[in-house]
Design a protein around this motif. Structure first.
Motif, PDB file in Angstrom:
ATOM      1  N   ALA A  34     109.504  -3.697  69.359  1.00 37.80           N
ATOM      2  CA  ALA A  34     108.464  -2.862  68.753  1.00 37.80           C
ATOM      3  C   ALA A  34     107.653  -2.218  69.867  1.00 37.80           C
ATOM      4  CB  ALA A  34     107.562  -3.684  67.848  1.00 37.80           C
ATOM      5  N   HIS A  35     107.549  -0.883  69.819  1.00 33.85           N
ATOM      6  CA  HIS A  35     106.777  -0.127  70.800  1.00 33.85           C
ATOM      7  C   HIS A  35     105.544   0.488  70.145  1.00 33.85           C
ATOM      8  CE1 HIS A  35     109.870  -0.007  74.062  1.00 33.85           C
ATOM      9  NE2 HIS A  35     110.709  -0.112  73.042  1.00 33.85           N
ATOM     10  N   ASP A  36     104.562   0.770  70.962  1.00 29.31           N
ATOM     11  CA  ASP A  36     103.362   1.476  70.515  1.00 29.31           C
ATOM     12  C   ASP A  36     103.688   2.962  70.390  1.00 29.31           C
ATOM     13  OD1 ASP A  36     100.898   2.965  70.534  1.00 29.31           O
ATOM     14  OD2 ASP A  36      99.876   1.190  71.303  1.00 29.31           O
ATOM     15  N   PRO A  37     103.443   3.593  69.224  1.00 29.55           N
ATOM     16  CA  PRO A  37     103.762   5.024  69.070  1.00 29.55           C
ATOM     17  C   PRO A  37     102.939   5.937  69.970  1.00 29.55           C
ATOM     18  CG  PRO A  37     103.436   3.976  66.923  1.00 29.55           C
ATOM     19  CD  PRO A  37     102.974   3.014  67.959  1.00 29.55           C
TER      20      PRO A  37
ATOM     21  N   LEU B 298     103.806   1.270  64.850  1.00 28.28           N
ATOM     22  CA  LEU B 298     104.967   0.601  65.434  1.00 28.28           C
ATOM     23  C   LEU B 298     106.158   1.562  65.467  1.00 28.28           C
ATOM     24  CD1 LEU B 298     104.878  -2.780  63.450  1.00 28.28           C
ATOM     25  CD2 LEU B 298     104.326  -2.524  65.891  1.00 28.28           C
ATOM     26  N   VAL B 299     106.915   1.508  66.553  1.00 23.63           N
ATOM     27  CA  VAL B 299     108.246   2.102  66.597  1.00 23.63           C
ATOM     28  C   VAL B 299     109.224   0.943  66.815  1.00 23.63           C
ATOM     29  CG1 VAL B 299     109.788   3.802  67.609  1.00 23.63           C
ATOM     30  CG2 VAL B 299     107.318   4.174  67.679  1.00 23.63           C
ATOM     31  N   LEU B 300     110.074   0.685  65.828  1.00 26.50           N
ATOM     32  CA  LEU B 300     111.002  -0.433  65.879  1.00 26.50           C
ATOM     33  C   LEU B 300     112.362   0.071  66.347  1.00 26.50           C
ATOM     34  CD1 LEU B 300     109.820  -1.949  62.531  1.00 26.50           C
ATOM     35  CD2 LEU B 300     109.617  -3.094  64.740  1.00 26.50           C
TER      36      LEU B 300
ATOM     37  N   TRP C 209     106.281  -6.241  70.976  1.00 26.99           N
ATOM     38  CA  TRP C 209     106.895  -7.418  70.327  1.00 26.99           C
ATOM     39  C   TRP C 209     108.395  -7.336  70.498  1.00 26.99           C
ATOM     40  CZ3 TRP C 209     110.261  -7.389  66.016  1.00 26.99           C
ATOM     41  CH2 TRP C 209     110.434  -8.619  65.353  1.00 26.99           C
ATOM     42  N   GLU C 210     109.063  -8.484  70.474  1.00 28.91           N
ATOM     43  CA  GLU C 210     110.514  -8.494  70.539  1.00 28.91           C
ATOM     44  C   GLU C 210     111.070  -9.714  69.810  1.00 28.91           C
ATOM     45  OE1 GLU C 210     111.972 -10.270  74.665  1.00 28.91           O
ATOM     46  OE2 GLU C 210     110.451  -8.684  74.957  1.00 28.91           O
ATOM     47  N   TYR C 211     112.320  -9.570  69.366  1.00 32.20           N
ATOM     48  CA  TYR C 211     112.998 -10.667  68.658  1.00 32.20           C
ATOM     49  C   TYR C 211     114.477 -10.599  69.004  1.00 32.20           C
ATOM     50  CZ  TYR C 211     114.476 -13.797  64.899  1.00 32.20           C
ATOM     51  OH  TYR C 211     115.009 -14.841  64.172  1.00 32.20           O
ATOM     52  N   ASN C 212     115.027 -11.726  69.453  1.00 28.19           N
ATOM     53  CA  ASN C 212     116.438 -11.803  69.801  1.00 28.19           C
ATOM     54  C   ASN C 212     117.228 -12.240  68.572  1.00 28.19           C
ATOM     55  OD1 ASN C 212     118.921 -12.033  70.990  1.00 28.19           O
ATOM     56  ND2 ASN C 212     118.397 -13.781  72.294  1.00 28.19           N
ATOM     57  N   THR C 213     118.095 -11.356  68.069  1.00 24.17           N
ATOM     58  CA  THR C 213     118.872 -11.675  66.861  1.00 24.17           C
ATOM     59  C   THR C 213     120.177 -12.394  67.175  1.00 24.17           C
ATOM     60  OG1 THR C 213     120.184  -9.616  66.794  1.00 24.17           O
ATOM     61  CG2 THR C 213     117.971  -9.560  65.807  1.00 24.17           C
TER      62      THR C 213
ATOM     63  N   ILE D 202     102.935  -4.793  57.287  1.00 24.87           N
ATOM     64  CA  ILE D 202     103.349  -5.132  58.649  1.00 24.87           C
ATOM     65  C   ILE D 202     102.737  -4.134  59.622  1.00 24.87           C
ATOM     66  CG2 ILE D 202     105.331  -5.402  60.196  1.00 24.87           C
ATOM     67  CD1 ILE D 202     106.992  -6.045  57.664  1.00 24.87           C
ATOM     68  N   SER D 203     102.112  -4.629  60.665  1.00 27.89           N
ATOM     69  CA  SER D 203     101.421  -3.765  61.620  1.00 27.89           C
ATOM     70  C   SER D 203     101.493  -4.382  63.009  1.00 27.89           C
ATOM     71  CB  SER D 203      99.956  -3.573  61.220  1.00 27.89           C
ATOM     72  OG  SER D 203      99.249  -4.800  61.380  1.00 27.89           O
ATOM     73  N   ALA D 204     100.948  -3.645  63.969  1.00 28.97           N
ATOM     74  CA  ALA D 204     100.943  -4.142  65.348  1.00 28.97           C
ATOM     75  C   ALA D 204     100.132  -5.413  65.496  1.00 28.97           C
ATOM     76  CB  ALA D 204     100.407  -3.057  66.280  1.00 28.97           C
ATOM     77  N   THR D 205      99.146  -5.605  64.625  1.00 24.51           N
ATOM     78  CA  THR D 205      98.279  -6.784  64.744  1.00 24.51           C
ATOM     79  C   THR D 205      98.892  -8.039  64.148  1.00 24.51           C
ATOM     80  OG1 THR D 205      97.148  -6.252  62.656  1.00 24.51           O
ATOM     81  CG2 THR D 205      96.204  -5.353  64.695  1.00 24.51           C
TER      82      THR D 205
END
Length: 608
Positions: free
Chosen positions: A541-544, A529-531, A551-555, A141-144
């Motif tokens: 997900a932020h860029d370190p 990634l910083v989750l 990226w984002e996901y609504n749970t 799993i990566s930023a790409t």
């Protein structure tokens, strides 16, 4: 909830005589007015849910809090039937018996539990220093490609409004405890169960898997909430030994045990902070402690209390005795420093005065003896219990402190310039860089927000290389004045204490009850990634390197589950994402402190 919930419900309804029931007050409204309204009708503490927020809980979760949780002391005068009546009244729902576990049994054998695999995520912090980091060798799993994650399956946690037991993954086998006391070893790909066992109470700490050379077995170390440790065969669930750590009635296991060199290091926290909210509580007798056990036999190697035994020091305004020193629980997983043969832990606030010099402190314990080698106190004279008011009107809290404990694990590493460092984050929104070679001498001190009872650093930081990543909640609290709110993510250069960048938490709340834009949960780091989980229920997900949002996901939604339990998502708090191979596991839902309830464990898989 206990497995005998259904039996208790039955006894409350049919096991007592008609005369007994007639004489017993089972009116939920009057029980609330008598036992609960003083604190919940107009909460003075940001952590106390108001009457409206209590309606978002399940009846089972409130009953659990009244029976063996944080409200146990407040409900001590209630009968079992009254606890049920009160829980059902406040939530508007009926108590439910635990449903039959719907997990399918794995047909395939469990894979070999190789502990050296890069893809493993073992225990709370995935490393001796609670790094919460997964390398590119351990995950694809990566930023790409993070936007190619797909929800593979979901497990619902029965009769719960919190999902706070972070999983462990070893060679695609997921070990996880639950609020009901069930513990599972599961196939991460399908969710089938290799084995399951039941312990007496909730398991909220991450399970640690270790190999015993002398027993020639892989072992799973389980911390049950009532402060018992259970060690079982990780391949079969067979019980090997168990023990009570601290016999204080308020002692609890919230922090995950850590295993090193055939020794288990166990932190001990407490719910007396809640019991002392009763004006008639004789405050207080618990004192923070750490114990070490032999992994193979269960023999206690040492047990260190971080302050002297409490003594009678006076009376409170209600005429009840006051005992001190007390408090300073250890909420989180300890960190191991093999080079100096030390175990590091952070403590919370005192419960009574006079205060100790070990509350709100970084403590270094000798790994062999348990001796406290050095202590650095981040906030002195900090006394706080539930029910404290700014005006000091509560008998057990006439002079309240700011409640700025160290709730997140201490981290330690060696930097690129050769400097050895210990880093601690407080609820006061301060980050401390300490020198372990000079008994905790301060190297730097950096403020990253205003802090407060639920502000600052709450559950956990992450680091890699020379940078520590710090999530900050900065919810309203006792120390609201004078500092701007900085909820979000902070990157700090551990060589200097300089803030490299700050990314505010993305605002996704639109007035929903319990929705808050704050980073209270522990974060998880990969190479790019910083989750970060938000109390809004979003995972970001932020860029370190820059903090940019990737990226984002609504749970927050309803889910179909593999075990047939209705499940929904809520606030992300107390646990962080687990990254292992192609999988990401996220616990969603945390109704405590007035936040959004939920009871789902989400397992994502990379679609590649």
């Amino acid at each position: 909830m206990r497995k005998f919930t259904s039996m208790l419900i039955g006894l409350a309804v049919s096991g007592a005589s008609g005369l007994a029931l007639a004489a017993e007050n089972l009116d939920g409204a009057s029980l609330y007015d008598q036992y609960c309204a003083t604190c919940h009708a107009d909460p003075q503490d940001v952590r106390t849910p108001n009457r409206e927020a209590l309606a978002s809980y399940t009846a089972n979760s409130l009953y659990s809090a009244l029976t063996d949780g944080i409200m146990q002391a407040q409900a001590a005068a209630l009968t079992n039937a009254q606890k049920i009546a009160l829980s059902e009244h406040l939530t508007g729902s009926r108590m439910q018996a635990d449903s039959v576990a719907g997990l399918s049994r794995c047909e395939q054998p469990m894979p070999h539990l190789e502990l050296s695999l890069d893809s493993n995520w073992n225990g709370w912090g995935n490393g001796l220093s609670n790094e919460r980091y997964q390398s590119s060798q351990g995950t694809a799993i990566s930023a790409t490609n993070i936007d190619q994650l797909e929800l593979a399956w979901v497990m619902g946690l029965d009769n719960s409004t919190v999902a706070r037991a972070q999983p462990t993954v070893v060679n695609n086998t997921m070990f996880m405890g639950t609020p009901s006391g069930s513990v599972y070893a599961m196939d991460v790909a399908s969710g089938c169960a290799y084995w399951s066992i039941d312990v007496p109470g909730e398991v909220r700490a991450a399970i640690t898997v270790a190999f015993s050379q002398s027993l020639d077995r892989y072992l799973a170390v389980i911390a049950e909430n009532s402060n018992h440790i259970f060690v079982v065969d990780a391949n079969t669930g067979e019980s090997l030994w168990d023990t009570e750590v601290d016999d204080n009635p308020y002692a609890r296991s919230t922090g995950s045990p850590v295993v090193y060199d055939d020794r288990i290091f166990v932190p001990v926290s407490s719910i007396e902070v809640g019991a002392a909210g009763r004006p008639d509580h004789h405050c207080c007798t618990f004192r923070g402690n750490m114990a070490a056990y032999d992994l193979n036999s269960g023999a206690k190697l040492w047990h260190t209390y971080i302050m002297d035994e409490p003594e009678l020091v006076g009376q409170n305004s209600a005429g009840n005795p006051v005992y001190a020193p007390s408090g300073a629980p250890i909420w989180q997983a300890p960190s191991i420093d093999p080079t100096r043969n030390l175990v590091y832990a952070g403590s919370g606030q005192n419960y009574s005065r006079p205060a100790s010099d070990t509350s709100d402190s970084v403590i270094a314990f000798d790994m062999d003896t348990g001796e406290m080698k050095w202590v650095y106190q981040t906030t002195s004279e900090d006394q706080f219990v539930m029910g404290c008011r700014p005006d000091g009107a509560h008998p057990n809290c006439p002079d309240p402190g700011p409640d700025l404990d160290i709730g997140a694990p201490i981290v330690t590493t060696t930097l690129s310039n050769g400097q050895e460092i210990v880093v601690a984050g407080t609820k006061g929104a301060e980050i401390f860089g300490l020198d372990p070679t000079r008994d905790g001498e301060v190297l730097w001190r950096t403020r990253v927000g205003r802090g407060g009872a639920l502000g600052g650093v709450h559950w956990g930081m992450s680091f890699h290389g020379d940078v520590v990543y710090v999530p900050v909640s900065d919810r309203s609290g006792i120390t609201d004045e004078g500092e701007p709110r900085q909820p979000g993510l902070h990157a700090i250069d551990m060589k200097t204490g300089e803030v490299l960048w700050y990314a505010p938490v993305p605002e996704r709340c639109a007035g929903e009850r319990g929705c808050m834009d704050a980073y209270s949960a522990p974060i998880t780091l990969t190479d790019d990634l910083v989750l970060s989980g938000s109390l809004s229920g979003y995972l970001f997900a932020h860029d370190p390197e820059t903090g940019a949002l990737l990226w984002e996901y609504n749970t927050v939604r309803d889910y179909d589950t593999i075990n047939g339990v209705q499940a929904s998502g809520g606030s992300l708090d107390a646990t962080g994402p687990v990254i292992s191979g192609d999988y990401m596991i996220v616990n969603t839902g945390y109704a405590t402190f007035g936040q959004m309830p939920g009871n789902a464990v989400l397992v994502f898989k990379l679609n590649n």
